[in-house]
Motif scaffolding. Structure first.
Motif, short mmCIF file in Angstrom:
data_model
loop_
_atom_site.label_atom_id
_atom_site.label_comp_id
_atom_site.label_asym_id
_atom_site.label_seq_id
_atom_site.Cartn_x
_atom_site.Cartn_y
_atom_site.Cartn_z
N VAL A 92 0.85 -1.19 0.00
CA VAL A 92 0.00 0.00 0.00
C VAL A 92 0.89 1.24 0.00
CG1 VAL A 92 -1.91 -1.16 1.21
CG2 VAL A 92 -0.23 0.13 2.54
N GLY A 93 0.32 2.36 -0.44
CA GLY A 93 1.05 3.61 -0.47
C GLY A 93 0.44 4.51 -1.52
N PHE A 149 3.56 -0.80 3.93
CA PHE A 149 3.34 0.57 3.47
C PHE A 149 4.63 1.10 2.87
CE2 PHE A 149 3.07 5.12 5.45
CZ PHE A 149 2.92 5.71 4.20
N ARG A 158 -4.12 10.07 3.95
CA ARG A 158 -3.97 8.63 3.81
C ARG A 158 -2.88 8.00 4.68
NH1 ARG A 158 -4.56 7.94 -2.74
NH2 ARG A 158 -6.77 8.53 -2.88
N TYR A 199 -2.66 4.12 5.93
CA TYR A 199 -1.60 3.21 5.48
C TYR A 199 -0.85 2.62 6.68
CZ TYR A 199 -1.90 5.47 0.80
OH TYR A 199 -2.30 5.95 -0.41
N THR A 243 6.47 -0.38 7.67
CA THR A 243 6.60 0.77 6.78
C THR A 243 8.01 0.77 6.22
OG1 THR A 243 4.97 2.05 8.02
CG2 THR A 243 6.50 3.30 6.64
#
Length: 171
Positions: free
Chosen positions: A9-10, A100, A136, A140, A147
């Motif tokens: 995700v990102g 993320f 966002r 995230y 991350t």
């Protein structure tokens, strides 16, 4: 557990597709870009689809399609930039290994071709991207097990960090 071995995700331009393809190759699994799934389902690129359907219907469609993909796809999945923000999606992602890919605003702004690809960034890309990242980033961070920063880094460096998160999760 069934489902993707890894979900990225990102924001748009963070490297989800690039790193996702590399990760899939390294892991010997398939790669899937969820924006392509949305386009195949509706016949329009995601950016146009949001405008055509409206945000609420678009997000409903994302959630429904993702609910069908997650139990059956066992490779690396790159989600659309806004997909994790759709109502119900964080809960769908909970049992999966999500990473993320974090990117700084200045790095995103230097990415060639990002603005024309995403018409919703017009007319002020800097302001829109800053707002997008601010809205966002907490989502995230909440859905991700880890991350990995991508700004100013080569895809192979990012890949190594992403794969390291998988090793940690299997211990």
């Amino acid at each position: 557990m069934n489902g993707p071995v890894l979900i990225l995700v990102g924001p748009p331009g963070s490297g989800k597709s690039t790193v996702g393809r590399l990760a899939a190759k390294r892991l010997g699994v398939d790669f899937r870009d969820f924006d392509d799934d949305m386009e195949a389902e509706h016949g329009l690129p995601a950016g146009e689809l949001v405008v055509s359907l409206g945000r609420e219907k678009f997000q409903e469609s994302e959630r429904e399609l993702l609910a069908g993909v997650l139990p059956t796809f066992t490779g690396v999945l790159a989600l659309g930039g806004g997909t994790p923000t759709a109502p119900g999606v964080p809960e769908l992602l909970e049992p999966h290994h999500v990473v993320f890919l974090d990117v700084e605003l200045e790095h995103l702004l230097r990415r060639e071709g990002l603005v024309p690809l995403h018409p919703w960034l017009m007319p002020n890309p800097r302001a829109h991207l800053r707002e997008l990242l601010n809205q966002r980033r907490p989502v995230y961070t909440r859905v991700a097990a880890a991350t990995v920063p991508t700004s100013g880094r080569e895809p192979d460096e990012v890949l190594a960090d992403v794969l390291a998160t998988l090793e940690l999760s299997t211990d």
